[in-house]
Motif scaffolding. Structure first.
Motif, PDB file in Angstrom:
ATOM      1  N   LYS A  27       0.823  -0.936  -0.339  1.00  0.00           N
ATOM      2  CA  LYS A  27       0.277   0.039   0.061  1.00  0.00           C
ATOM      3  C   LYS A  27       0.991   1.303   0.287  1.00  0.00           C
ATOM      4  CE  LYS A  27      -2.656  -0.761   3.555  1.00  0.00           C
ATOM      5  NZ  LYS A  27      -3.174  -0.303   4.697  1.00  0.00           N
ATOM      6  N   GLN A  28       0.702   2.431  -0.558  1.00  0.00           N
ATOM      7  CA  GLN A  28       1.023   3.866  -0.622  1.00  0.00           C
ATOM      8  C   GLN A  28       0.291   4.506   0.886  1.00  0.00           C
ATOM      9  OE1 GLN A  28       3.308   5.767  -1.206  1.00  0.00           O
ATOM     10  NE2 GLN A  28       2.245   7.226  -0.938  1.00  0.00           N
ATOM     11  N   ASP A  29       0.682   4.581   2.074  1.00  0.00           N
ATOM     12  CA  ASP A  29       0.883   5.315   2.652  1.00  0.00           C
ATOM     13  C   ASP A  29       1.290   6.562   2.923  1.00  0.00           C
ATOM     14  OD1 ASP A  29       2.213   3.922   3.499  1.00  0.00           O
ATOM     15  OD2 ASP A  29       0.479   2.894   5.130  1.00  0.00           O
ATOM     16  N   LEU A  30       1.962   7.182   2.185  1.00  0.00           N
ATOM     17  CA  LEU A  30       3.537   7.621   2.812  1.00  0.00           C
ATOM     18  C   LEU A  30       3.081   9.203   2.097  1.00  0.00           C
ATOM     19  CD1 LEU A  30       6.690   6.000   2.798  1.00  0.00           C
ATOM     20  CD2 LEU A  30       5.336   6.399   4.044  1.00  0.00           C
ATOM     21  N   PRO A  31       3.355  10.313   2.925  1.00  0.00           N
ATOM     22  CA  PRO A  31       3.274  11.369   2.236  1.00  0.00           C
ATOM     23  C   PRO A  31       4.071  11.787   0.555  1.00  0.00           C
ATOM     24  CG  PRO A  31       4.410  11.546   4.238  1.00  0.00           C
ATOM     25  CD  PRO A  31       4.264  10.286   4.458  1.00  0.00           C
ATOM     26  N   TRP A  32       3.185  12.318   0.208  1.00  0.00           N
ATOM     27  CA  TRP A  32       3.952  12.390  -1.259  1.00  0.00           C
ATOM     28  C   TRP A  32       5.070  13.578  -1.082  1.00  0.00           C
ATOM     29  CZ3 TRP A  32       3.250   8.950  -4.426  1.00  0.00           C
ATOM     30  CH2 TRP A  32       1.517   8.399  -4.266  1.00  0.00           C
ATOM     31  N   PHE A  33       6.556  13.663  -2.208  1.00  0.00           N
ATOM     32  CA  PHE A  33       7.431  14.820  -1.352  1.00  0.00           C
ATOM     33  C   PHE A  33       6.735  15.404  -2.354  1.00  0.00           C
ATOM     34  CE2 PHE A  33      11.286  16.729  -2.263  1.00  0.00           C
ATOM     35  CZ  PHE A  33      12.172  16.929  -1.440  1.00  0.00           C
ATOM     36  N   PRO A  34       6.848  17.366  -1.565  1.00  0.00           N
ATOM     37  CA  PRO A  34       7.703  17.290  -0.756  1.00  0.00           C
ATOM     38  C   PRO A  34       7.765  17.028   0.733  1.00  0.00           C
ATOM     39  CG  PRO A  34       7.485  19.306  -1.217  1.00  0.00           C
ATOM     40  CD  PRO A  34       6.815  18.250  -2.253  1.00  0.00           C
ATOM     41  N   ASN A  35       6.361  16.621   0.580  1.00  0.00           N
ATOM     42  CA  ASN A  35       6.466  16.592   2.351  1.00  0.00           C
ATOM     43  C   ASN A  35       7.125  14.687   3.008  1.00  0.00           C
ATOM     44  OD1 ASN A  35       4.034  18.541   2.129  1.00  0.00           O
ATOM     45  ND2 ASN A  35       3.018  17.224   1.238  1.00  0.00           N
ATOM     46  N   LYS A 289      14.634   9.913  11.057  1.00  0.00           N
ATOM     47  CA  LYS A 289      14.551   8.878  10.162  1.00  0.00           C
ATOM     48  C   LYS A 289      12.793   9.725   9.353  1.00  0.00           C
ATOM     49  CE  LYS A 289      15.726   4.958  10.776  1.00  0.00           C
ATOM     50  NZ  LYS A 289      15.971   3.405  10.379  1.00  0.00           N
ATOM     51  N   ALA A 290      12.785   9.758   7.655  1.00  0.00           N
ATOM     52  CA  ALA A 290      11.660  10.587   7.651  1.00  0.00           C
ATOM     53  C   ALA A 290      11.797   9.313   6.192  1.00  0.00           C
ATOM     54  CB  ALA A 290      12.008  11.843   6.779  1.00  0.00           C
ATOM     55  N   HIS A 291      10.535   9.379   5.817  1.00  0.00           N
ATOM     56  CA  HIS A 291      10.090   8.558   4.939  1.00  0.00           C
ATOM     57  C   HIS A 291       9.052   9.349   4.098  1.00  0.00           C
ATOM     58  CE1 HIS A 291      10.767   5.820   8.155  1.00  0.00           C
ATOM     59  NE2 HIS A 291      10.484   4.998   6.953  1.00  0.00           N
ATOM     60  N   PHE A 292       9.155   8.990   3.234  1.00  0.00           N
ATOM     61  CA  PHE A 292       7.819   9.972   1.534  1.00  0.00           C
ATOM     62  C   PHE A 292       7.567   8.976   0.581  1.00  0.00           C
ATOM     63  CE2 PHE A 292      12.643  11.552   1.625  1.00  0.00           C
ATOM     64  CZ  PHE A 292      12.801  11.213  -0.035  1.00  0.00           C
ATOM     65  N   ALA A 293       7.238   9.609  -0.527  1.00  0.00           N
ATOM     66  CA  ALA A 293       7.285   9.052  -1.670  1.00  0.00           C
ATOM     67  C   ALA A 293       7.063   9.767  -3.387  1.00  0.00           C
ATOM     68  CB  ALA A 293       5.701   7.807  -1.552  1.00  0.00           C
ATOM     69  N   THR A 294       7.297   8.846  -4.191  1.00  0.00           N
ATOM     70  CA  THR A 294       7.001   9.716  -5.063  1.00  0.00           C
ATOM     71  C   THR A 294       6.256   9.283  -6.602  1.00  0.00           C
ATOM     72  OG1 THR A 294       9.016   9.318  -6.175  1.00  0.00           O
ATOM     73  CG2 THR A 294       8.899  11.080  -5.099  1.00  0.00           C
ATOM     74  N   THR A 295       4.762   9.677  -7.710  1.00  0.00           N
ATOM     75  CA  THR A 295       4.342   8.783  -8.156  1.00  0.00           C
ATOM     76  C   THR A 295       4.771   9.576  -9.805  1.00  0.00           C
ATOM     77  OG1 THR A 295       2.415   8.238  -8.578  1.00  0.00           O
ATOM     78  CG2 THR A 295       2.994  10.138  -8.123  1.00  0.00           C
ATOM     79  N   ASP A 296       4.884   8.360 -10.679  1.00  0.00           N
ATOM     80  CA  ASP A 296       4.744   8.985 -11.850  1.00  0.00           C
ATOM     81  C   ASP A 296       3.567   8.940 -12.385  1.00  0.00           C
ATOM     82  OD1 ASP A 296       4.447   6.130 -11.592  1.00  0.00           O
ATOM     83  OD2 ASP A 296       5.222   5.624 -13.513  1.00  0.00           O
ATOM     84  N   ARG A 297       2.149   8.966 -11.505  1.00  0.00           N
ATOM     85  CA  ARG A 297       1.307   9.658 -12.292  1.00  0.00           C
ATOM     86  C   ARG A 297       0.617  10.941 -12.732  1.00  0.00           C
ATOM     87  NH1 ARG A 297      -2.813   6.110 -11.198  1.00  0.00           N
ATOM     88  NH2 ARG A 297      -4.850   7.819 -11.402  1.00  0.00           N
TER      89      ARG A 297
END
Length: 331
Positions: A27-35, A289-297
């Motif tokens: 699942k993708q439940d991480l904030p979208w970068f730059p968050n 530690k920091a976690h985040f995500a990116t997407t190609d949508r």
């Protein structure tokens, strides 16, 4: 009978996992970068002039400085030469480790290069574009040398290369390059940063240098055996797994790594539907530690990108990451 067969198929799919609600799904439940998920990690966007986007950047831990290449929207001009038809305004920024602009160099109406490269050579910053390599003194940012770059369709010739077919251009290019090689007092195969390919770097009398393109892998092997290869230094802490698409970058006590690639279904990218993904990251910085995500949508890039020389930090206390044409400083 027909309804019984459909019911039987549904039961089989449920039993063997096709619709199993208990099956594990990423699942993708991480904030979208730059968050990020850690408010203690500050993310600051480096402001640029209006209309500019970041193309690449270089981190110098030795000098505790950062160099950035940005450009405006690419415009098509009316130039007759094919390679000059796409123009842009380039901006070269010299920043300190806090993100303050120390110096800037503007290159208006420049030929657009799909990729640009930066590295340090002695006391010079090397700025490599398709048509020319510019060297700047790192203290004053004044230009110290310009090295022309020659390719099959653009090199000194008494013929109008634009009017020739590629095979005709090649028949002229190879003898011209061979003539330059014979005049060269020092020749090396230069490997460009970030897997940007290889070129021939020739030094003539009076220290005048030129760059000539190499046509294929056979020539690369031939010239490397004959002349030797040089490449700008980079952080050895970069590791990429081509099978999974995941990477890990270590720089001192800092680590940036991708942890998961998560499917985001499909999306219409006319005229086809294409698979889309999210990439999840973990950043270790200053013991946090920091976690985040990116997407190609929606045609965003799937990955963040780091400095061309694979360093995260200029001073050891901050990290630099670029995404979607913007540069960020994290601490």
């Amino acid at each position: 009978m027909k309804h019984f067969a459909l019911l039987l198929l549904w039961l089989i799919s449920a039993l063997f996992g096709c619709n199993n609600r208990n099956s594990k799904k990423l699942k993708q439940d991480l904030p979208w970068f730059p968050n990020t998920d850690n408010p203690a990690v500050q993310v600051m966007e480096i402001p640029l002039d209006s209309g500019y986007t970041v193309q690449t950047f270089f981190v110098s831990p030795e000098r505790k400085e950062v160099y950035v290449v940005a450009h405006t929207k690419v415009q098509q001009s009316g130039d007759y030469k094919l390679e000059d038809r796409f123009r842009t305004d380039y901006l070269l920024l010299h920043l300190d480790a806090k993100g303050q602009v120390l110096q800037r160099v503007e290159l208006p109406e420049s030929r657009y290069s799909y990729s640009s490269y930066l590295w340090l050579e002695h006391q010079n910053l090397v700025f490599y574009l398709d048509d020319k390599v510019r060297l700047y003194d790192v203290e004053s940012m004044k230009i110290t040398e310009e090295i022309p770059c020659y390719v099959q369709h653009d090199f000194p010739s008494n013929k109008n290369l634009v009017e020739l077919f590629p095979e005709e251009q090649l028949e002229l290019y190879l003898p011209a390059r061979e003539k330059a090689l014979k005049k060269s007092v020092s020749t090396r195969v230069l490997s460009l940063p970030s897997g940007g390919g290889v070129v021939l770097l020739l030094e003539m009398a009076k220290q005048k240098r030129t760059v000539w393109s190499i046509l294929d892998s056979l020539e690369v092997d031939q010239f490397t055996r004959k002349y030797g290869q040089i490449e700008p230094p980079a952080n050895p802490g970069w590791n990429y797994d081509s099978e999974t698409g995941l990477f890990r970058l270590e720089d001192g006590n800092m680590v940036l790594e991708t942890t998961k690639k998560v499917s985001m279904g499909t999306q219409l990218d006319y005229p086809n539907y294409k698979s889309r993904s999210a990439m999840q990251y973990e950043l270790l910085i200053g013991g946090k530690k920091a976690h985040f995500a990116t997407t190609d949508r929606f045609r965003y890039p799937l990955y963040v990108f780091c400095a061309q020389n694979d360093y995260l930090s200029a001073s050891g206390t901050e990290a630099w990451i670029a995404y979607d044409g913007k540069l960020y400083r994290l601490e």
